[in-house]
Design an enzyme around this catalytic site. Structure first.
Site, PDB file in Angstrom:
ATOM      1  N   LYS A  42      36.068 -56.864  40.262  1.00 22.87           N
ATOM      2  CA  LYS A  42      34.979 -57.549  39.605  1.00 22.87           C
ATOM      3  C   LYS A  42      35.396 -58.088  38.237  1.00 22.87           C
ATOM      4  CE  LYS A  42      31.641 -54.152  41.331  1.00 22.87           C
ATOM      5  NZ  LYS A  42      30.633 -53.165  40.849  1.00 22.87           N
ATOM      6  N   GLY A  43      36.400 -57.447  37.616  1.00 20.99           N
ATOM      7  CA  GLY A  43      36.703 -57.680  36.214  1.00 20.99           C
ATOM      8  C   GLY A  43      36.962 -59.121  35.822  1.00 20.99           C
ATOM      9  N   ASP A 101      41.960 -60.625  35.435  1.00 19.40           N
ATOM     10  CA  ASP A 101      41.549 -60.268  34.085  1.00 19.40           C
ATOM     11  C   ASP A 101      42.694 -59.623  33.306  1.00 19.40           C
ATOM     12  OD1 ASP A 101      41.567 -58.060  35.767  1.00 19.40           O
ATOM     13  OD2 ASP A 101      39.615 -57.294  35.154  1.00 19.40           O
ATOM     14  N   ASP A 104      47.804 -54.156  34.183  1.00 16.95           N
ATOM     15  CA  ASP A 104      48.022 -52.880  33.506  1.00 16.95           C
ATOM     16  C   ASP A 104      49.235 -52.214  34.172  1.00 16.95           C
ATOM     17  OD1 ASP A 104      47.625 -50.581  32.006  1.00 16.95           O
ATOM     18  OD2 ASP A 104      45.913 -49.881  33.142  1.00 16.95           O
ATOM     19  N   PHE A 153      42.547 -48.717  26.090  1.00 17.64           N
ATOM     20  CA  PHE A 153      41.505 -49.045  27.060  1.00 17.64           C
ATOM     21  C   PHE A 153      40.491 -49.989  26.427  1.00 17.64           C
ATOM     22  CE2 PHE A 153      37.896 -48.625  29.872  1.00 17.64           C
ATOM     23  CZ  PHE A 153      38.531 -48.735  31.099  1.00 17.64           C
ATOM     24  N   ARG A 166      30.507 -54.815  30.841  1.00 15.50           N
ATOM     25  CA  ARG A 166      31.074 -56.063  31.359  1.00 15.50           C
ATOM     26  C   ARG A 166      30.453 -57.279  30.683  1.00 15.50           C
ATOM     27  NH1 ARG A 166      34.117 -54.993  36.003  1.00 15.50           N
ATOM     28  NH2 ARG A 166      33.357 -53.350  37.358  1.00 15.50           N
TER      29      ARG A 166
HETATM   30  P1  IMP Z   1      46.447 -52.236  37.354  1.00 14.13           P
HETATM   31  O1  IMP Z   1      46.665 -50.885  36.735  1.00 14.13           O
HETATM   32  O2  IMP Z   1      47.402 -53.270  36.800  1.00 14.13           O
HETATM   33  O3  IMP Z   1      46.520 -52.142  38.852  1.00 14.13           O
HETATM   34  O4  IMP Z   1      44.992 -52.700  36.932  1.00 14.13           O
HETATM   35  C1  IMP Z   1      43.946 -52.681  37.840  1.00 14.13           C
HETATM   36  C2  IMP Z   1      42.637 -53.126  37.282  1.00 14.13           C
HETATM   37  O5  IMP Z   1      42.185 -52.143  36.391  1.00 14.13           O
HETATM   38  C3  IMP Z   1      42.581 -54.405  36.459  1.00 14.13           C
HETATM   39  O6  IMP Z   1      42.492 -55.562  37.234  1.00 14.13           O
HETATM   40  C4  IMP Z   1      41.301 -54.172  35.678  1.00 14.13           C
HETATM   41  O7  IMP Z   1      40.176 -54.591  36.412  1.00 14.13           O
HETATM   42  C5  IMP Z   1      41.327 -52.695  35.461  1.00 14.13           C
HETATM   43  N1  IMP Z   1      41.809 -52.365  34.105  1.00 14.13           N
HETATM   44  C6  IMP Z   1      43.075 -52.216  33.653  1.00 14.13           C
HETATM   45  N2  IMP Z   1      43.117 -51.916  32.347  1.00 14.13           N
HETATM   46  C7  IMP Z   1      41.811 -51.891  31.960  1.00 14.13           C
HETATM   47  C8  IMP Z   1      41.166 -51.652  30.693  1.00 14.13           C
HETATM   48  O8  IMP Z   1      41.768 -51.422  29.638  1.00 14.13           O
HETATM   49  N3  IMP Z   1      39.796 -51.703  30.715  1.00 14.13           N
HETATM   50  C9  IMP Z   1      39.071 -51.961  31.828  1.00 14.13           C
HETATM   51  N4  IMP Z   1      39.628 -52.204  33.010  1.00 14.13           N
HETATM   52  C10 IMP Z   1      40.989 -52.165  33.079  1.00 14.13           C
HETATM   53 MG    MG Z   2      41.284 -57.013  37.879  1.00 10.42          MG
END
Ligand code: IMP
Ligand code: MG
Length: 177
Positions: A42-43, A101, A104, A153, A166
């Site tokens: 959703k982000g 978005d 991470d 975060f 959001r």
């Molecule tokens: P990944 O760890 O790269 O797989 O990130 C997965 C998803 O986690 C991202 O697409 C975001 O939607 C969410 N995410 C990662 N870091 C943050 C943060 O700092 N705040 C909120 N959502 C996050």
């Molecule tokens: Mg995302």
């Protein structure tokens, strides 16, 4: 939520400038191709909505896919699950731009890229608003990047903490009080 403090990190103005620059780069690169934009829910929904409104180049289609890796934790589990797919026929032979978005750990973007690749697009690029490289566990090629941020975060501009925040128009760090 009550014992958390919001610390301003990226303003509405900086976000708007960043999105505009990304749109301009995409316009230049896709001047003779109509891309299909895929928003990872959703982000990314607010980023996607702002990005397409800054783009001049005609967009062939706007699609959505949903992955999940966070649940209600503020640290990524590093595992993504596909919750809602998109059909192969909207991707095959198309010039696809994945709109994310934030990257991470890189797990969910990698998974989205693998899914899209398996549908055999003519080309595939990733357009990412925020990069948090310190926590990377999987290598991800980000073709269009907005802003690199430290390991913290964050919430707002589509990003949530357990579905909260959001709607905030800017980006904030979420600190324990
Ligand atoms: P990944 O760890 O790269 O797989 O990130 C997965 C998803 O986690 C991202 O697409 C975001 O939607 C969410 N995410 C990662 N870091 C943050 C943060 O700092 N705040 C909120 N959502 C996050
Ligand atoms: Mg995302």
């Amino acid at each position: 939520m009550m014992d958390k403090k919001l610390v301003p990190l990226i303003s509405q103005i900086e976000l708007a400038q960043t999105v505009k620059k990304l749109a301009e780069r995409l316009d230049r690169d896709y001047v003779d191709r109509q891309p299909v934009l895929v928003c990872v829910l959703k982000g990314s929904f607010i980023f996607m909505a702002d990005l397409v409104r800054q783009m001049q180049t005609p967009i062939r289609a706007i699609e959505f896919m949903r992955l999940s890796s966070y649940g209600s934790a503020t640290v990524s589990s590093g595992q993504a699950n596909v919750l809602l797919g998109l059909s192969e026929k909207v991707i095959v032979d198309q010039h696809v731009i994945l709109v994310e978005d934030i990257v991470d750990t890189g797990v969910s973007t990698t998974q989205a890229i693998e899914i899209l690749k398996s549908y055999q697009p003519a080309s595939l690029k990733a357009c990412v608003l925020l990069d948090k490289p310190e926590r990377r566990r999987v290598d991800v090629t980000i073709d269009y990047l907005g802003i690199t941020i430290p390991d913290r975060f964050i919430v707002g501009y589509g990003l949530d903490a357990d579905e909260q925040y959001r709607q905030l128009p800017a980006i904030y760090g979420l600190d324990e009080d």
